[in-house]
Write a protein that holds these residues in place. Structure first.
Motif, PDB file in Angstrom:
ATOM      1  N   GLY A  78      79.311  34.500  42.543  1.00 31.57           N
ATOM      2  CA  GLY A  78      78.157  34.018  41.805  1.00 31.57           C
ATOM      3  C   GLY A  78      77.067  35.047  41.717  1.00 31.57           C
ATOM      4  O   GLY A  78      77.082  36.063  42.411  1.00 31.57           O
ATOM      5  N   LEU A  79      76.122  34.760  40.838  1.00 28.41           N
ATOM      6  CA  LEU A  79      74.999  35.647  40.611  1.00 28.41           C
ATOM      7  C   LEU A  79      73.790  34.782  40.304  1.00 28.41           C
ATOM      8  O   LEU A  79      73.855  33.890  39.470  1.00 28.41           O
ATOM      9  CB  LEU A  79      75.311  36.580  39.443  1.00 28.41           C
ATOM     10  CG  LEU A  79      74.225  37.572  39.061  1.00 28.41           C
ATOM     11  CD1 LEU A  79      74.861  38.900  38.690  1.00 28.41           C
ATOM     12  CD2 LEU A  79      73.389  37.055  37.925  1.00 28.41           C
ATOM     13  N   LEU A  80      72.709  35.053  40.991  1.00 28.67           N
ATOM     14  CA  LEU A  80      71.448  34.379  40.739  1.00 28.67           C
ATOM     15  C   LEU A  80      70.572  35.355  39.963  1.00 28.67           C
ATOM     16  O   LEU A  80      70.113  36.357  40.511  1.00 28.67           O
ATOM     17  CB  LEU A  80      70.784  33.975  42.063  1.00 28.67           C
ATOM     18  CG  LEU A  80      69.485  33.199  41.948  1.00 28.67           C
ATOM     19  CD1 LEU A  80      69.680  31.899  41.180  1.00 28.67           C
ATOM     20  CD2 LEU A  80      68.948  32.905  43.335  1.00 28.67           C
ATOM     21  N   HIS A 116      70.460  26.037  41.911  1.00 32.98           N
ATOM     22  CA  HIS A 116      71.027  24.812  42.476  1.00 32.98           C
ATOM     23  C   HIS A 116      72.554  24.833  42.568  1.00 32.98           C
ATOM     24  O   HIS A 116      73.135  24.004  43.257  1.00 32.98           O
ATOM     25  CB  HIS A 116      70.530  23.601  41.703  1.00 32.98           C
ATOM     26  CG  HIS A 116      69.033  23.491  41.745  1.00 32.98           C
ATOM     27  ND1 HIS A 116      68.340  23.179  42.890  1.00 32.98           N
ATOM     28  CD2 HIS A 116      68.099  23.724  40.798  1.00 32.98           C
ATOM     29  CE1 HIS A 116      67.042  23.194  42.640  1.00 32.98           C
ATOM     30  NE2 HIS A 116      66.863  23.525  41.382  1.00 32.98           N
ATOM     31  N   ASN A 117      73.194  25.759  41.873  1.00 26.61           N
ATOM     32  CA  ASN A 117      74.650  25.868  41.944  1.00 26.61           C
ATOM     33  C   ASN A 117      75.124  26.957  42.893  1.00 26.61           C
ATOM     34  O   ASN A 117      76.309  27.044  43.183  1.00 26.61           O
ATOM     35  CB  ASN A 117      75.230  26.112  40.545  1.00 26.61           C
ATOM     36  CG  ASN A 117      75.039  24.920  39.639  1.00 26.61           C
ATOM     37  OD1 ASN A 117      75.123  23.779  40.084  1.00 26.61           O
ATOM     38  ND2 ASN A 117      74.764  25.174  38.384  1.00 26.61           N
ATOM     39  N   VAL A 118      74.200  27.799  43.352  1.00 27.92           N
ATOM     40  CA  VAL A 118      74.579  28.878  44.263  1.00 27.92           C
ATOM     41  C   VAL A 118      74.953  28.328  45.639  1.00 27.92           C
ATOM     42  O   VAL A 118      75.864  28.830  46.286  1.00 27.92           O
ATOM     43  CB  VAL A 118      73.442  29.920  44.375  1.00 27.92           C
ATOM     44  CG1 VAL A 118      73.717  30.919  45.483  1.00 27.92           C
ATOM     45  CG2 VAL A 118      73.284  30.649  43.058  1.00 27.92           C
ATOM     46  N   GLY A 162      81.521  31.939  49.689  1.00 26.51           N
ATOM     47  CA  GLY A 162      81.392  32.930  48.639  1.00 26.51           C
ATOM     48  C   GLY A 162      80.360  33.997  48.925  1.00 26.51           C
ATOM     49  O   GLY A 162      79.502  33.856  49.796  1.00 26.51           O
ATOM     50  N   VAL A 163      80.459  35.063  48.147  1.00 24.90           N
ATOM     51  CA  VAL A 163      79.501  36.175  48.175  1.00 24.90           C
ATOM     52  C   VAL A 163      78.809  36.182  46.823  1.00 24.90           C
ATOM     53  O   VAL A 163      79.465  36.113  45.782  1.00 24.90           O
ATOM     54  CB  VAL A 163      80.210  37.520  48.437  1.00 24.90           C
ATOM     55  CG1 VAL A 163      79.229  38.690  48.334  1.00 24.90           C
ATOM     56  CG2 VAL A 163      80.894  37.510  49.799  1.00 24.90           C
ATOM     57  N   ILE A 164      77.484  36.261  46.856  1.00 25.58           N
ATOM     58  CA  ILE A 164      76.692  36.233  45.629  1.00 25.58           C
ATOM     59  C   ILE A 164      75.830  37.477  45.520  1.00 25.58           C
ATOM     60  O   ILE A 164      75.574  38.161  46.510  1.00 25.58           O
ATOM     61  CB  ILE A 164      75.800  34.975  45.570  1.00 25.58           C
ATOM     62  CG1 ILE A 164      74.750  34.986  46.689  1.00 25.58           C
ATOM     63  CG2 ILE A 164      76.649  33.706  45.603  1.00 25.58           C
ATOM     64  CD1 ILE A 164      73.639  33.964  46.527  1.00 25.58           C
ATOM     65  N   ALA A 165      75.352  37.740  44.307  1.00 24.25           N
ATOM     66  CA  ALA A 165      74.379  38.805  44.053  1.00 24.25           C
ATOM     67  C   ALA A 165      73.076  38.151  43.631  1.00 24.25           C
ATOM     68  O   ALA A 165      73.084  37.113  42.960  1.00 24.25           O
ATOM     69  CB  ALA A 165      74.875  39.745  42.964  1.00 24.25           C
ATOM     70  N   LEU A 214      65.980  30.454  47.155  1.00 22.56           N
ATOM     71  CA  LEU A 214      67.397  30.502  47.510  1.00 22.56           C
ATOM     72  C   LEU A 214      67.596  30.130  48.977  1.00 22.56           C
ATOM     73  O   LEU A 214      68.441  29.299  49.311  1.00 22.56           O
ATOM     74  CB  LEU A 214      67.961  31.901  47.215  1.00 22.56           C
ATOM     75  CG  LEU A 214      69.396  32.181  47.631  1.00 22.56           C
ATOM     76  CD1 LEU A 214      70.370  31.232  46.952  1.00 22.56           C
ATOM     77  CD2 LEU A 214      69.752  33.640  47.316  1.00 22.56           C
ATOM     78  N   CYS A 215      66.814  30.733  49.869  1.00 23.94           N
ATOM     79  CA  CYS A 215      66.943  30.437  51.302  1.00 23.94           C
ATOM     80  C   CYS A 215      66.558  28.987  51.610  1.00 23.94           C
ATOM     81  O   CYS A 215      67.180  28.346  52.464  1.00 23.94           O
ATOM     82  CB  CYS A 215      66.110  31.411  52.131  1.00 23.94           C
ATOM     83  SG  CYS A 215      66.767  33.100  52.147  1.00 23.94           S
ATOM     84  N   LYS A 216      65.553  28.466  50.919  1.00 19.51           N
ATOM     85  CA  LYS A 216      65.169  27.065  51.116  1.00 19.51           C
ATOM     86  C   LYS A 216      66.287  26.138  50.650  1.00 19.51           C
ATOM     87  O   LYS A 216      66.631  25.170  51.337  1.00 19.51           O
ATOM     88  CB  LYS A 216      63.869  26.754  50.386  1.00 19.51           C
ATOM     89  CG  LYS A 216      62.648  27.333  51.063  1.00 19.51           C
ATOM     90  CD  LYS A 216      61.394  27.067  50.251  1.00 19.51           C
ATOM     91  CE  LYS A 216      60.179  27.717  50.907  1.00 19.51           C
ATOM     92  NZ  LYS A 216      58.974  27.573  50.066  1.00 19.51           N
ATOM     93  N   ALA A 217      66.851  26.401  49.476  1.00 24.62           N
ATOM     94  CA  ALA A 217      67.947  25.569  48.960  1.00 24.62           C
ATOM     95  C   ALA A 217      69.171  25.649  49.869  1.00 24.62           C
ATOM     96  O   ALA A 217      69.851  24.645  50.099  1.00 24.62           O
ATOM     97  CB  ALA A 217      68.304  25.993  47.534  1.00 24.62           C
TER      98      ALA A 217
END
Length: 186
Positions: free
Chosen positions: A160-162, A7-9, A17-20, A123-126
């Protein structure tokens, strides 16, 4: 780098931003495909040329509307693509009007996948749409198969990182040409 939950990504992505995050076989890097600055940041982190194009990952075929032209495929080929999703199947599909050059690179199509990985679907839905998905490694280096294998220098540059586990596939997803079924990466 911040460690973010699902929820924070989304705010990190909205901020460019770029996330992993874990994918079906390896850890991936992702960002907003419509944000040129974010995509250029991701490409710079990976040391990857824009000409190669990017993969998009989505939670459903509907999330790819405008990015690709599934209707441009012959009916039988379109059906084969749709029947393979969700799943670990990446297809090169003709690019749609929403697809900028920083996503297509020098190509007329885009590599897209509707994932069955529950964390990536979430992730894609959020997020509310597709995300760039490329392996979390520098160009020429092996992809990270676990969080522990992520390059600390790369991690320090992310927004960020999920956390989670990969889908357990032994190899990255197969890439095929949607119009013909030709395998480009097995």
């Amino acid at each position: 780098m911040l460690e973010l939950d699902l929820h924070n990504v989304v705010p990190a992505l909205q901020a460019g931003g770029v996330i992993a995050y874990p994918t079906e076989a390896v850890w991936g890097l992702g960002c907003d495909p419509s944000n040129e600055t974010a995509v250029m940041k991701l490409l710079a982190l990976k040391q990857r040329p824009v000409e190669k194009g990017m993969i998009l990952i989505a939670a459903s075929p509907a999330q790819l509307e405008g990015w690709v032209q599934l209707d441009a495929l012959p009916a039988g080929r379109r059906q084969a693509v749709l029947e393979s999703w969700p799943g670990a199947n990446t297809w090169i599909v003709p690019a749609g009007p929403r697809a900028p050059r920083w996503i297509t690179g020098e190509h007329t199509g885009i590599a897209v996948r509707v994932t069955a990985h529950p964390l990536v679907q979430g992730l894609c839905k959020a997020w509310g749409g597709p995300l760039v998905s490329t392996s979390a490694n520098l160009a020429g280096e092996p992809p990270a198969r676990s969080r522990e294998q992520l390059d600390p220098a790369l991690l320090a540059l992310l927004d960020g990182l999920l956390d989670g586990a990969t889908g357990g596939l032994a190899q990255p997803t197969r890439i095929r040409v949607a119009a013909t079924g030709e395998v480009l990466r097995d």
